[in-house]
Design a protein around this motif. Structure first.
Motif, short mmCIF file in Angstrom:
data_model
loop_
_atom_site.label_atom_id
_atom_site.label_comp_id
_atom_site.label_asym_id
_atom_site.label_seq_id
_atom_site.Cartn_x
_atom_site.Cartn_y
_atom_site.Cartn_z
N PRO A 171 8.44 78.13 -14.93
CA PRO A 171 7.07 78.02 -14.43
C PRO A 171 6.10 77.42 -15.44
CG PRO A 171 7.96 80.20 -13.93
CD PRO A 171 8.95 79.50 -14.81
N LEU A 172 6.33 77.69 -16.73
CA LEU A 172 5.44 77.14 -17.77
C LEU A 172 5.62 75.63 -17.89
CD1 LEU A 172 3.29 77.70 -19.85
CD2 LEU A 172 5.10 78.27 -21.49
N ARG A 173 6.84 75.14 -17.72
CA ARG A 173 7.07 73.69 -17.78
C ARG A 173 6.29 73.00 -16.67
NH1 ARG A 173 12.92 72.17 -18.37
NH2 ARG A 173 13.05 73.74 -16.77
N GLU A 174 6.23 73.62 -15.49
CA GLU A 174 5.46 73.05 -14.38
C GLU A 174 3.96 73.12 -14.63
OE1 GLU A 174 6.66 75.10 -10.84
OE2 GLU A 174 8.78 74.72 -11.22
N LEU A 175 3.53 74.12 -15.38
CA LEU A 175 2.11 74.33 -15.63
C LEU A 175 1.56 73.38 -16.69
CD1 LEU A 175 -0.40 76.08 -15.01
CD2 LEU A 175 0.38 77.62 -16.82
N ASP A 176 2.22 73.30 -17.86
CA ASP A 176 1.72 72.47 -18.96
C ASP A 176 2.86 72.19 -19.93
OD1 ASP A 176 -1.06 71.64 -20.36
OD2 ASP A 176 0.37 72.32 -21.89
N LEU A 177 3.15 70.90 -20.14
CA LEU A 177 4.30 70.53 -20.98
C LEU A 177 4.11 70.88 -22.45
CD1 LEU A 177 5.30 67.10 -19.39
CD2 LEU A 177 6.42 69.32 -19.14
N VAL A 178 2.90 70.75 -22.97
CA VAL A 178 2.66 71.08 -24.38
C VAL A 178 2.83 72.59 -24.59
CG1 VAL A 178 0.95 71.10 -26.23
CG2 VAL A 178 1.19 69.07 -24.79
N ALA A 179 2.27 73.38 -23.70
CA ALA A 179 2.42 74.83 -23.79
C ALA A 179 3.90 75.20 -23.65
CB ALA A 179 1.58 75.53 -22.73
N TYR A 180 4.61 74.50 -22.78
CA TYR A 180 6.04 74.73 -22.62
C TYR A 180 6.78 74.51 -23.93
CZ TYR A 180 10.89 73.61 -21.59
OH TYR A 180 12.26 73.56 -21.62
N LEU A 181 6.50 73.41 -24.60
CA LEU A 181 7.17 73.12 -25.88
C LEU A 181 6.84 74.18 -26.93
CD1 LEU A 181 6.94 69.25 -26.18
CD2 LEU A 181 9.01 70.65 -26.03
N ARG A 182 5.60 74.60 -26.97
CA ARG A 182 5.21 75.65 -27.93
C ARG A 182 6.00 76.92 -27.66
NH1 ARG A 182 -1.36 75.14 -27.42
NH2 ARG A 182 -1.64 73.26 -28.67
N PHE A 183 6.05 77.31 -26.40
CA PHE A 183 6.74 78.54 -26.03
C PHE A 183 8.25 78.41 -26.22
CE2 PHE A 183 8.06 82.03 -23.31
CZ PHE A 183 7.09 82.99 -23.56
N ALA A 184 8.80 77.27 -25.81
CA ALA A 184 10.24 77.03 -25.92
C ALA A 184 10.70 77.04 -27.36
CB ALA A 184 10.61 75.71 -25.25
N SER A 185 9.85 76.61 -28.25
CA SER A 185 10.24 76.58 -29.66
C SER A 185 10.56 77.98 -30.17
CB SER A 185 9.16 75.92 -30.52
OG SER A 185 8.00 76.74 -30.58
N VAL A 186 9.95 78.99 -29.59
CA VAL A 186 10.23 80.38 -29.97
C VAL A 186 11.45 80.90 -29.23
CG1 VAL A 186 9.34 82.74 -29.94
CG2 VAL A 186 7.82 80.84 -30.50
N TYR A 187 11.47 80.77 -27.91
CA TYR A 187 12.52 81.39 -27.12
C TYR A 187 13.83 80.63 -27.10
CZ TYR A 187 9.71 85.27 -25.94
OH TYR A 187 8.97 86.40 -26.06
N ARG A 188 13.80 79.36 -27.43
CA ARG A 188 15.05 78.64 -27.56
C ARG A 188 15.41 78.48 -29.03
NH1 ARG A 188 14.45 73.57 -23.73
NH2 ARG A 188 16.26 72.93 -24.92
N ALA A 189 14.63 79.14 -29.90
CA ALA A 189 14.90 79.22 -31.34
C ALA A 189 15.09 77.84 -31.98
CB ALA A 189 16.10 80.12 -31.60
N PHE A 190 14.07 76.98 -31.83
CA PHE A 190 14.13 75.68 -32.47
C PHE A 190 14.20 75.88 -33.98
CE2 PHE A 190 11.75 73.04 -29.01
CZ PHE A 190 12.71 73.40 -28.09
N ASP A 191 15.17 75.23 -34.62
CA ASP A 191 15.34 75.34 -36.06
C ASP A 191 14.90 74.11 -36.81
OD1 ASP A 191 16.49 77.88 -35.90
OD2 ASP A 191 18.51 77.07 -35.64
N SER A 192 14.81 72.99 -36.12
CA SER A 192 14.53 71.73 -36.82
C SER A 192 13.72 70.79 -35.94
CB SER A 192 15.85 71.05 -37.18
OG SER A 192 16.54 70.68 -36.01
N LEU A 193 13.32 69.71 -36.55
CA LEU A 193 12.59 68.67 -35.85
C LEU A 193 13.46 68.07 -34.74
CD1 LEU A 193 10.00 67.05 -35.74
CD2 LEU A 193 10.95 65.50 -37.44
#
Length: 178
Positions: free
Chosen positions: A112-134
């Protein structure tokens, strides 16, 4: 159900109704002993297991507050956040599981967040998908561009959404093949 007035161990249901949001049932009861009436509200409990192992009830408010942080500085209204919170709660309840991890709840927020706002999605996904690098961010952005391009019929990646006003041209760097 014990009568709250005389503590009689039984009661009779006089009326049952679903609440407006459909998440609980309101029952009007009458005590057979003292004949007084009282109301109960029944809800299905959904528990969330935190990383520390502590279990607590699911909270739509916590979901909204977490997403609000990701949406900071973005054109997202409180109504949109409330709708997102409702969609997430419906999705996690639809799993049929009585207990979920915080990670499961976070993943349920991503769609639902991806549909709402892509930038907010990336911010949130970086935590929950455990982004480790660029590279993790780059692959997530590439995935979003591919999904958006295939959804709109574009395949050269030259247009980017500029919001409610339409699209703008995004320059693509020249390659040796151009």
């Amino acid at each position: 159900m014990h009568c709250p007035f005389c503590r009689h161990p039984d009661s009779r249901v006089v009326d049952s109704r679903t609440t407006d949001d459909g998440t609980s049932i309101r029952r009007r009861r009458q005590c057979p002993d003292c004949s007084r009436r009282f109301t109960t509200v029944e809800t299905c409990s959904l528990m969330v297991i935190k990383r520390s192992g502590v279990t607590e009830p699911f909270s739509r408010t916590k979901v909204i507050n977490g997403v609000r942080k990701a949406c900071q500085g973005r054109p997202v209204t409180e109504d949109a956040l409330a709708q997102l919170g409702q969609r997430v709660e419906e999705a996690v309840r639809a799993t049929g599981s009585a207990e979920l991890t915080t990670h499961d709840v976070g993943l349920a927020i991503l769609g639902p967040l991806r549909e709402l706002d892509l930038v907010a999605y990336l911010r949130f996904a970086s935590v929950y998908r455990a982004f480790d690098s660029l590279e993790d961010f780059e692959s997530a952005i590439a995935e979003l561009r591919q999904q958006r391009g295939s959804a709109s019929g574009e395949d050269d990646g030259r247009k980017a959404d500029s919001g409610p006003g339409g699209t703008v041209e995004v320059p693509v760097p020249a390659t040796a093949a151009d």
